[in-house]
Design a protein around this motif. Structure first.
Motif, PDB file in Angstrom:
ATOM      1  N   GLU A   1       1.827  13.168  12.876  1.00 29.24           N
ATOM      2  CA  GLU A   1       2.711  12.281  12.875  1.00 29.24           C
ATOM      3  C   GLU A   1       2.561  10.823  12.503  1.00 29.24           C
ATOM      4  O   GLU A   1       3.173   9.863  12.515  1.00 29.24           O
ATOM      5  CB  GLU A   1       3.770  12.366  14.177  1.00 29.24           C
ATOM      6  N   SER A   2       1.063  10.875  12.214  1.00 28.54           N
ATOM      7  CA  SER A   2       0.433   9.379  12.155  1.00 28.54           C
ATOM      8  C   SER A   2       0.455   9.174  10.478  1.00 28.54           C
ATOM      9  O   SER A   2       0.430  10.079   9.743  1.00 28.54           O
ATOM     10  CB  SER A   2      -0.749   9.073  12.691  1.00 28.54           C
ATOM     11  N   TRP A   3       0.942   7.782  10.330  1.00 30.53           N
ATOM     12  CA  TRP A   3       0.879   7.431   8.802  1.00 30.53           C
ATOM     13  C   TRP A   3      -0.628   7.291   8.272  1.00 30.53           C
ATOM     14  O   TRP A   3      -1.304   6.610   9.150  1.00 30.53           O
ATOM     15  CB  TRP A   3       1.763   6.361   8.390  1.00 30.53           C
ATOM     16  N   SER A   4      -0.790   7.561   7.203  1.00 28.73           N
ATOM     17  CA  SER A   4      -2.180   7.091   6.251  1.00 28.73           C
ATOM     18  C   SER A   4      -1.909   6.152   5.261  1.00 28.73           C
ATOM     19  O   SER A   4      -0.833   6.550   4.521  1.00 28.73           O
ATOM     20  CB  SER A   4      -2.811   8.225   6.179  1.00 28.73           C
ATOM     21  N   CYS A   5      -2.364   5.089   4.970  1.00 27.07           N
ATOM     22  CA  CYS A   5      -2.425   4.019   3.998  1.00 27.07           C
ATOM     23  C   CYS A   5      -3.324   3.906   3.043  1.00 27.07           C
ATOM     24  O   CYS A   5      -4.549   4.136   3.590  1.00 27.07           O
ATOM     25  CB  CYS A   5      -1.822   2.996   4.644  1.00 27.07           C
ATOM     26  N   PHE A   6      -3.157   3.610   1.912  1.00 24.47           N
ATOM     27  CA  PHE A   6      -4.105   3.728   0.728  1.00 24.47           C
ATOM     28  C   PHE A   6      -3.774   2.626  -0.129  1.00 24.47           C
ATOM     29  O   PHE A   6      -2.592   2.122  -0.453  1.00 24.47           O
ATOM     30  CB  PHE A   6      -4.061   4.956   0.073  1.00 24.47           C
ATOM     31  N   ASP A   7      -4.857   1.709  -0.581  1.00 19.34           N
ATOM     32  CA  ASP A   7      -4.650   0.969  -1.902  1.00 19.34           C
ATOM     33  C   ASP A   7      -4.393   1.791  -2.947  1.00 19.34           C
ATOM     34  O   ASP A   7      -4.865   2.714  -3.138  1.00 19.34           O
ATOM     35  CB  ASP A   7      -5.799  -0.127  -1.890  1.00 19.34           C
TER      36      ASP A   7
ATOM     37  N   ARG B   1       0.734  -1.322  -0.027  1.00 20.78           N
ATOM     38  CA  ARG B   1       0.121   0.052   0.078  1.00 20.78           C
ATOM     39  C   ARG B   1       0.828   1.218  -0.060  1.00 20.78           C
ATOM     40  O   ARG B   1       2.007   1.293   0.468  1.00 20.78           O
ATOM     41  CB  ARG B   1      -0.958   0.064   1.283  1.00 20.78           C
ATOM     42  N   TYR B   2       0.190   2.557  -0.638  1.00 16.21           N
ATOM     43  CA  TYR B   2       1.112   3.442  -0.273  1.00 16.21           C
ATOM     44  C   TYR B   2       0.551   4.276   0.855  1.00 16.21           C
ATOM     45  O   TYR B   2      -0.274   4.306   1.277  1.00 16.21           O
ATOM     46  CB  TYR B   2       0.523   4.578  -1.541  1.00 16.21           C
ATOM     47  N   CYS B   3       1.899   4.788   1.675  1.00 17.53           N
ATOM     48  CA  CYS B   3       1.552   5.381   2.914  1.00 17.53           C
ATOM     49  C   CYS B   3       2.209   6.564   2.853  1.00 17.53           C
ATOM     50  O   CYS B   3       3.186   6.763   2.387  1.00 17.53           O
ATOM     51  CB  CYS B   3       2.010   4.365   4.018  1.00 17.53           C
ATOM     52  N   SER B   4       1.703   7.624   3.633  1.00 15.09           N
ATOM     53  CA  SER B   4       2.092   8.879   3.769  1.00 15.09           C
ATOM     54  C   SER B   4       1.968   9.699   5.169  1.00 15.09           C
ATOM     55  O   SER B   4       1.020   9.291   5.652  1.00 15.09           O
ATOM     56  CB  SER B   4       1.623   9.669   2.654  1.00 15.09           C
ATOM     57  N   VAL B   5       2.844  10.308   5.245  1.00 14.15           N
ATOM     58  CA  VAL B   5       2.625  11.555   6.498  1.00 14.15           C
ATOM     59  C   VAL B   5       2.881  12.604   6.395  1.00 14.15           C
ATOM     60  O   VAL B   5       3.960  12.980   5.424  1.00 14.15           O
ATOM     61  CB  VAL B   5       3.676  10.606   7.589  1.00 14.15           C
TER      62      VAL B   5
END
Length: 112
Positions: A80-86, A71-75
């Protein structure tokens, strides 16, 4: 036109835009995004191979990105928390779609 034929015809018309785009999951998120720029309707985002990403929609914003579990993850500071996406790509490879855990999608086109 009989009601069942009319319904079938309407379903075919509604299904055309979805099947025409032919989205498929991305197996190599890093390879797909690294060194590329995506254009959204009112913004652009550059994905650098060093893990930085720059999003521009008026005021630029710089964050970090990575691939995790396919998955693509970004911050994005100050968060400071990472969010992830398909991640999905169109059949012709010109468009990309990011889908969050709730099913919300953001689409863009790769800059040529």
């Amino acid at each position: 036109m009989r009601p069942t034929v009319r319904l079938a015809a309407m379903l075919c018309i509604v299904a055309l835009p979805v099947s025409a785009q032919d989205w498929r999951p991305v197996a190599d998120v890093y390879g797909t995004l690294s060194g590329r720029t995506v254009e959204y309707p009112s913004a652009t985002q550059a994905f650098r191979s060093n893990g930085s990403t720059r999003y521009e929609a008026g005021e630029p914003s710089v964050g970090r990105w990575t691939e995790s579990a396919g998955r693509y993850c970004s911050v994005w500071p100050p968060v400071e928390s990472w969010s992830c996406f398909d991640v999905m790509v169109s059949g012709d490879g010109s468009r990309i779609r990011f889908v969050d855990d709730r099913g919300n999608a953001t689409e863009g086109a790769f800059r040529q």
